[in-house]
Design an enzyme around this catalytic site. Sequence first.
Site, PDB file in Angstrom:
ATOM      1  N   LYS A 127      13.603  78.585   5.196  1.00 17.02           N
ATOM      2  CA  LYS A 127      12.721  79.745   5.047  1.00 17.02           C
ATOM      3  C   LYS A 127      12.800  80.363   3.666  1.00 17.02           C
ATOM      4  O   LYS A 127      11.930  81.125   3.282  1.00 17.02           O
ATOM      5  CB  LYS A 127      12.993  80.774   6.152  1.00 17.02           C
ATOM      6  CG  LYS A 127      14.321  81.488   6.065  1.00 17.02           C
ATOM      7  CD  LYS A 127      14.383  82.601   7.087  1.00 17.02           C
ATOM      8  CE  LYS A 127      15.413  82.360   8.170  1.00 17.02           C
ATOM      9  NZ  LYS A 127      16.810  82.328   7.661  1.00 17.02           N
ATOM     10  N   LYS A 139      24.286  75.934  -1.790  1.00 12.33           N
ATOM     11  CA  LYS A 139      23.713  77.202  -2.257  1.00 12.33           C
ATOM     12  C   LYS A 139      24.330  77.641  -3.584  1.00 12.33           C
ATOM     13  O   LYS A 139      23.637  78.214  -4.422  1.00 12.33           O
ATOM     14  CB  LYS A 139      23.857  78.293  -1.194  1.00 12.33           C
ATOM     15  CG  LYS A 139      22.985  78.010   0.030  1.00 12.33           C
ATOM     16  CD  LYS A 139      22.650  79.231   0.848  1.00 12.33           C
ATOM     17  CE  LYS A 139      21.609  78.838   1.896  1.00 12.33           C
ATOM     18  NZ  LYS A 139      21.139  79.927   2.717  1.00 12.33           N
ATOM     19  N   LYS A 173      15.962  69.692   3.813  1.00 13.30           N
ATOM     20  CA  LYS A 173      15.804  70.465   5.046  1.00 13.30           C
ATOM     21  C   LYS A 173      14.741  71.556   4.871  1.00 13.30           C
ATOM     22  O   LYS A 173      14.708  72.228   3.845  1.00 13.30           O
ATOM     23  CB  LYS A 173      17.156  71.131   5.375  1.00 13.30           C
ATOM     24  CG  LYS A 173      17.228  71.762   6.747  1.00 13.30           C
ATOM     25  CD  LYS A 173      18.442  72.686   6.878  1.00 13.30           C
ATOM     26  CE  LYS A 173      18.189  74.033   6.221  1.00 13.30           C
ATOM     27  NZ  LYS A 173      18.859  75.196   6.826  1.00 13.30           N
TER      28      LYS A 173
HETATM   29  P1  ATP Z   1      17.846  80.168   4.532  1.00 16.05           P
HETATM   30  O1  ATP Z   1      16.904  79.203   3.910  1.00 16.05           O
HETATM   31  O2  ATP Z   1      17.441  81.602   4.351  1.00 16.05           O
HETATM   32  O3  ATP Z   1      19.276  79.911   4.234  1.00 16.05           O
HETATM   33  P2  ATP Z   1      17.353  78.797   7.023  1.00 16.05           P
HETATM   34  O4  ATP Z   1      15.888  78.602   7.109  1.00 16.05           O
HETATM   35  O5  ATP Z   1      18.195  77.607   6.752  1.00 16.05           O
HETATM   36  O6  ATP Z   1      17.703  79.997   6.069  1.00 16.05           O
HETATM   37  P3  ATP Z   1      19.114  80.128   8.884  1.00 16.05           P
HETATM   38  O7  ATP Z   1      18.940  81.588   9.095  1.00 16.05           O
HETATM   39  O8  ATP Z   1      20.213  79.719   7.989  1.00 16.05           O
HETATM   40  O9  ATP Z   1      17.757  79.473   8.384  1.00 16.05           O
HETATM   41  O10 ATP Z   1      19.229  79.365  10.265  1.00 16.05           O
HETATM   42  C1  ATP Z   1      18.952  79.905  11.526  1.00 16.05           C
HETATM   43  C2  ATP Z   1      19.011  78.820  12.564  1.00 16.05           C
HETATM   44  O11 ATP Z   1      17.925  77.909  12.374  1.00 16.05           O
HETATM   45  C3  ATP Z   1      20.276  77.968  12.538  1.00 16.05           C
HETATM   46  O12 ATP Z   1      20.647  77.635  13.854  1.00 16.05           O
HETATM   47  C4  ATP Z   1      19.867  76.752  11.772  1.00 16.05           C
HETATM   48  O13 ATP Z   1      20.647  75.612  12.083  1.00 16.05           O
HETATM   49  C5  ATP Z   1      18.442  76.582  12.258  1.00 16.05           C
HETATM   50  N1  ATP Z   1      17.623  75.883  11.251  1.00 16.05           N
HETATM   51  C6  ATP Z   1      17.318  76.317  10.017  1.00 16.05           C
HETATM   52  N2  ATP Z   1      16.550  75.425   9.381  1.00 16.05           N
HETATM   53  C7  ATP Z   1      16.374  74.385  10.242  1.00 16.05           C
HETATM   54  C8  ATP Z   1      15.673  73.150  10.166  1.00 16.05           C
HETATM   55  N3  ATP Z   1      15.017  72.809   9.075  1.00 16.05           N
HETATM   56  N4  ATP Z   1      15.693  72.326  11.228  1.00 16.05           N
HETATM   57  C9  ATP Z   1      16.360  72.672  12.351  1.00 16.05           C
HETATM   58  N5  ATP Z   1      17.050  73.819  12.488  1.00 16.05           N
HETATM   59  C10 ATP Z   1      17.056  74.677  11.449  1.00 16.05           C
END
Ligand code: ATP
Length: 339
Positions: free
Chosen positions: A204, A118, A201
């Site tokens: 969101k 990040k 990955k």
């Molecule tokens: P951001 O992009 O805003 O950093 P993010 O989409 O990675 O967010 P988080 O809020 O950081 O989401 O993660 C919430 C939960 O969802 C965590 O347990 C994380 O491991 C899981 N998660 C996020 N993205 C994935 C993915 N692509 N596949 C599986 N698990 C995920």
Amino acid sequence: MAEPTNSKPRVLSGIQPSGNLTIGNYLGALKQWVEVQSDYDCFYCVVDLHAITAEQDPDELRRKTRESAAIYIAAGINPEVSTVFVQSHVPAHSELAWMLTCMAPLGWLNRMTQFKDKSARQAQESIGAGLLNYPSLMAADILLYHAELVPVGDDQRQHLEFTRDLAQRFNHLYGETFTLPSVMTPKAGARVMGLDNPTAKMSKSEESENHAVYLLDDLSRARKKIMRAVTDSHREIRFSDERERAGVNNLLTIYQAVTGESRAAIESHFAGKGYGDLKRDVADCVVATLEPLQGRYNELMNEAGYLDSVLKVGREKAAAIAEDTLKLAQERIGFLAPS
Ligand code: ATP
Ligand code: LTN
């Protein structure tokens, strides 16, 4: 004293209200949360304090915070069984996070992959210190509830290791205070990749149009995104670790995570079929998951006062436990108790 809610071992997890929740969040986190809720005393929070490590619009953050809590429930979290709350409603999270920040070695924090990824996307001068200290806040979330199990996606494994190391450090310096948590990741779907770029990955906060299927996407839009997913020029439909075949592997993994079928059964189901068939079947099973979720979501958002009452009860239950643990940690560290 905190009321003993029940005698089952505890679970804690959270998702940042930093955007629209994706099928990655569902398959990596939410689906497991639902699966463990009858065997554990579960605490699920909307981690708004974590979300502000990136810039957020205030009104949007408030909206996303409620929306996230509603999605937890729509996905199957029963607020009569599990505790659903907002992280910033329980000030103990910030207070313990500061104490842990003071004992978190910079060396450990600098090694965190999420921080490296990040921060690499921003100008060095403008990186907020919260991004570096993010894991100490996450450790506070978990340790306040003596959680034994933390269901998350694969990308959070390193933060769980950090939490255990920090808890051990505190316990060693000040005496047994915190429970060491274990990580729980799903067999399939622990790392869902971007549909438009299957070597990154699914996230969101990635803005490109066909990157992610959001849980609240219009169903025809969700289907379209899957039909447009990047694949390759091979023909055979099988699971593979080859980078070149990451797109097909990702679609198969989503199918596996949603249907719960074995890899062998899935490969034989797709034997002799084409990528169009694969995408159609993946779209069908994803849409079949989203449709009832969205129905419940709309229902509960239309029920005036329901969500706020869930979050109020959640805050009270969470605060009672968190405040007890915080008090113990403050005493151990040597803070003078107010008279
Ligand atoms: P951001 O992009 O805003 O950093 P993010 O989409 O990675 O967010 P988080 O809020 O950081 O989401 O993660 C919430 C939960 O969802 C965590 O347990 C994380 O491991 C899981 N998660 C996020 N993205 C994935 C993915 N692509 N596949 C599986 N698990 C995920
Ligand atoms: N860092 C996590 C979100 C998170 C979390 C937690 C997960 C914050 N606090 C406590 C489990 C337990 C992420 O997914 N980015």
